[in-house]
Design a protein around this motif. Sequence first.
Motif, PDB file in Angstrom:
ATOM      1  N   ASP A 185      16.328   7.785   2.206  1.00  0.00           N
ATOM      2  CA  ASP A 185      15.065   8.649   1.967  1.00  0.00           C
ATOM      3  C   ASP A 185      14.103   8.206   3.011  1.00  0.00           C
ATOM      4  N   LEU A 186      14.029   8.574   4.055  1.00  0.00           N
ATOM      5  CA  LEU A 186      13.151   8.249   5.362  1.00  0.00           C
ATOM      6  C   LEU A 186      11.759   8.583   5.163  1.00  0.00           C
ATOM      7  N   ARG A 187      11.628   9.730   4.312  1.00  0.00           N
ATOM      8  CA  ARG A 187      10.259  10.088   4.337  1.00  0.00           C
ATOM      9  C   ARG A 187       9.483   9.310   3.452  1.00  0.00           C
ATOM     10  N   ARG A 188       9.947   8.846   2.161  1.00  0.00           N
ATOM     11  CA  ARG A 188       9.407   7.800   1.348  1.00  0.00           C
ATOM     12  C   ARG A 188       9.394   6.485   1.862  1.00  0.00           C
ATOM     13  N   ALA A 189      10.159   6.146   2.617  1.00  0.00           N
ATOM     14  CA  ALA A 189      10.255   5.002   3.278  1.00  0.00           C
ATOM     15  C   ALA A 189       9.240   4.893   4.370  1.00  0.00           C
ATOM     16  N   ARG A 190       8.963   5.721   5.240  1.00  0.00           N
ATOM     17  CA  ARG A 190       7.648   5.834   6.040  1.00  0.00           C
ATOM     18  C   ARG A 190       6.419   5.852   5.321  1.00  0.00           C
ATOM     19  N   GLU A 191       6.319   6.288   4.230  1.00  0.00           N
ATOM     20  CA  GLU A 191       5.314   6.238   3.284  1.00  0.00           C
ATOM     21  C   GLU A 191       4.613   4.780   2.937  1.00  0.00           C
ATOM     22  N   LEU A 192       5.628   4.130   2.522  1.00  0.00           N
ATOM     23  CA  LEU A 192       5.606   2.795   2.050  1.00  0.00           C
ATOM     24  C   LEU A 192       5.455   1.956   3.082  1.00  0.00           C
ATOM     25  N   CYS A 193       6.174   1.995   4.205  1.00  0.00           N
ATOM     26  CA  CYS A 193       5.712   1.160   5.466  1.00  0.00           C
ATOM     27  C   CYS A 193       4.336   1.289   5.880  1.00  0.00           C
ATOM     28  N   LEU A 194       3.926   2.365   6.081  1.00  0.00           N
ATOM     29  CA  LEU A 194       2.469   2.581   6.201  1.00  0.00           C
ATOM     30  C   LEU A 194       1.561   2.095   5.277  1.00  0.00           C
ATOM     31  N   SER A 195       1.993   2.061   3.829  1.00  0.00           N
ATOM     32  CA  SER A 195       1.105   1.377   2.856  1.00  0.00           C
ATOM     33  C   SER A 195       1.120  -0.098   3.143  1.00  0.00           C
ATOM     34  N   SER A 196       2.150  -0.491   3.601  1.00  0.00           N
ATOM     35  CA  SER A 196       2.290  -2.025   3.833  1.00  0.00           C
ATOM     36  C   SER A 196       1.461  -2.627   4.940  1.00  0.00           C
ATOM     37  N   LEU A 197       1.381  -1.744   5.988  1.00  0.00           N
ATOM     38  CA  LEU A 197       0.622  -1.989   7.131  1.00  0.00           C
ATOM     39  C   LEU A 197      -0.790  -1.743   6.867  1.00  0.00           C
ATOM     40  N   SER A 201      -1.499  -5.850   8.578  1.00  0.00           N
ATOM     41  CA  SER A 201      -1.428  -4.874   9.833  1.00  0.00           C
ATOM     42  C   SER A 201      -0.231  -5.380  10.623  1.00  0.00           C
ATOM     43  N   ASN A 202       0.459  -6.474  10.461  1.00  0.00           N
ATOM     44  CA  ASN A 202       1.519  -7.177  11.450  1.00  0.00           C
ATOM     45  C   ASN A 202       2.438  -7.431  10.149  1.00  0.00           C
ATOM     46  N   ASN A 203       2.854  -6.757   9.241  1.00  0.00           N
ATOM     47  CA  ASN A 203       3.998  -7.198   8.416  1.00  0.00           C
ATOM     48  C   ASN A 203       5.344  -6.809   9.315  1.00  0.00           C
ATOM     49  N   ARG A 204       6.191  -7.819   9.273  1.00  0.00           N
ATOM     50  CA  ARG A 204       7.259  -7.556  10.269  1.00  0.00           C
ATOM     51  C   ARG A 204       8.157  -6.471   9.812  1.00  0.00           C
ATOM     52  N   ASP A 205       8.430  -6.647   8.491  1.00  0.00           N
ATOM     53  CA  ASP A 205       9.615  -5.753   7.547  1.00  0.00           C
ATOM     54  C   ASP A 205       8.816  -4.335   7.731  1.00  0.00           C
ATOM     55  N   ALA A 206       7.546  -4.283   7.556  1.00  0.00           N
ATOM     56  CA  ALA A 206       7.285  -2.697   7.770  1.00  0.00           C
ATOM     57  C   ALA A 206       7.433  -2.305   9.122  1.00  0.00           C
ATOM     58  N   LEU A 207       7.152  -2.850   9.978  1.00  0.00           N
ATOM     59  CA  LEU A 207       7.303  -2.467  11.456  1.00  0.00           C
ATOM     60  C   LEU A 207       8.823  -2.246  11.933  1.00  0.00           C
ATOM     61  N   LYS A 208       9.527  -3.234  11.084  1.00  0.00           N
ATOM     62  CA  LYS A 208      10.927  -3.049  11.548  1.00  0.00           C
ATOM     63  C   LYS A 208      11.590  -1.729  10.836  1.00  0.00           C
ATOM     64  N   GLY A 209      10.842  -1.198   9.395  1.00  0.00           N
ATOM     65  CA  GLY A 209      11.394  -0.372   9.004  1.00  0.00           C
ATOM     66  C   GLY A 209      10.976   1.152   9.722  1.00  0.00           C
ATOM     67  N   LEU A 210       9.756   1.127  10.183  1.00  0.00           N
ATOM     68  CA  LEU A 210       9.357   2.103  11.127  1.00  0.00           C
ATOM     69  C   LEU A 210      10.125   2.228  12.235  1.00  0.00           C
ATOM     70  N   LEU A 211      10.348   1.271  12.960  1.00  0.00           N
ATOM     71  CA  LEU A 211      11.304   1.222  14.210  1.00  0.00           C
ATOM     72  C   LEU A 211      12.482   1.828  13.940  1.00  0.00           C
ATOM     73  N   HIS A 212      13.227   1.483  12.792  1.00  0.00           N
ATOM     74  CA  HIS A 212      14.364   1.959  12.150  1.00  0.00           C
ATOM     75  C   HIS A 212      14.186   3.686  12.296  1.00  0.00           C
ATOM     76  N   ILE A 213      13.295   4.032  11.469  1.00  0.00           N
ATOM     77  CA  ILE A 213      13.153   5.328  11.347  1.00  0.00           C
ATOM     78  C   ILE A 213      12.739   6.150  12.528  1.00  0.00           C
ATOM     79  N   ALA A 214      12.111   5.588  13.415  1.00  0.00           N
ATOM     80  CA  ALA A 214      12.010   6.370  14.722  1.00  0.00           C
ATOM     81  C   ALA A 214      13.109   6.502  15.419  1.00  0.00           C
ATOM     82  N   MET A 215      14.198   5.278  15.427  1.00  0.00           N
ATOM     83  CA  MET A 215      15.371   5.457  16.319  1.00  0.00           C
ATOM     84  C   MET A 215      16.072   6.339  15.620  1.00  0.00           C
ATOM     85  N   ALA A 216      16.287   6.453  14.047  1.00  0.00           N
ATOM     86  CA  ALA A 216      17.152   7.368  13.499  1.00  0.00           C
ATOM     87  C   ALA A 216      16.894   8.887  13.937  1.00  0.00           C
ATOM     88  N   GLU A 217      15.228   9.186  13.886  1.00  0.00           N
ATOM     89  CA  GLU A 217      14.761  10.459  14.277  1.00  0.00           C
ATOM     90  C   GLU A 217      14.769  10.616  15.946  1.00  0.00           C
TER      91      GLU A 217
END
Length: 423
Positions: A185-197, A201-217
């Motif tokens: 569920d990449l859409r909800r994952a992106r929303e929660l990553c942005l909420s985390s940031l 602003s420098n949460n590593r897990d959130a940035l890793k999640g957004l990196l993974h989503i960008a690579m997948a897309e």
Amino acid sequence: MRRGGLLAFLKRRINPLAADREEKYARLEARVASGVATGDQYNQLGDMKLEKGLREDALELYKQASDQFIEEDLIVKSIAVIKKIVKQFPDDVCITEMYLRLGDLNQRRGMVANAKEAYLVAAQQYQEQGAIREALGVFQRLADLLPENVDLNADLGRMYAKEGMKEEASAQFARTALRLIDQGDLRRARELCLSSLAQRSNNRDALKGLLHIAMAEEDYAEADAYMKRLGDYVADDWELLKSYGDLLLHQGRREEAVEQYRRAAALNPMNQEIEAALRRAGAHGEAELPEEAGVVVPGTPEAAPEADGPVVELDPSVLEEFDPAQLLEEAERPEPTPEEAPPAATAGPAAEPEAEPHTEAETEPPALELEGYAAVFQEDEEATEAVLPQADEALPATAGATEEAVPAAEGEPEPAPDLSPEE
């Protein structure tokens, strides 16, 4: 007879059961006072105290019994004592703590439903007492118990944010986002990553999640931006190093990608994902090499027969100067060089006419050259000797055929070859 002994004797005569209980009570008190009582002894003495109306003493003994049972690794008995406390002392201030302990013990046993029920009661009681942070702590245990319940985990992040607990909110949003990524569920994952940031602003897990989503897309520009934001995190995280290598490989920077894969492998050896990435990078760089250069890989198992003799140590400089393309040049050469002429043709009067025909000898010298190179790469002296005598046996047969053809044309007798061995 002393008076105390007489009274004890009379009591035993009148009510022997009561006398036995009094003796047992005295023994248990002595045992507990000595500090070497078992969980069962604490529990039995608590029951006796409760019968006598000594509730506070009984509650304390039950707590000690529960602790002792945990030390004895008797979790079921500890749970039974806690349930007894909850039933006998429902209004005591320790009840919330007992529910919390009950949830922990059930979780330890793998009884998820029982643990969930106990945690919910504890959280509700904390809320009623106005202890919001303590209640959130219980919800955190409940969320860890139910990681697949992403709605519960996301709500917990929002509760943290509402209470101004930014660090906890950011961490909870990021953890939930990573679980959503695993679920696809990449859409909800992106929303929660942005909420985390938004909370940190420098949460590593959130940035890793957004990196993974960008690579997948396949949004490599956005992935590169998040990789830059991760900064110093990359060097010590094998997953980030692998993702960086994937990004570089998609950008066509193969050598840099391989370097990142190797750094990731140093942090996590024998990881199958990294090994697959290295193979993919290697195959990507070498896939078109044979077609572009026209290289045909020479050598078969029959090219250099094995031998049992000593292994020949080759000069490293010879191997460094060797160019595999020489094999192709030798194989494609139209005619053999003078040095490659059959040695049997140099003896006797048939030497001159033998050099004229080349119809059968044209293909033999290149084959001998290939076999000779294969023998050198086997680094075996006797293997080389095994290949060369076969060539010497093949050449005289060809030369003999040529010599027979020449005398037949000129009508001259064929001279007998000298077959005596040379010393």
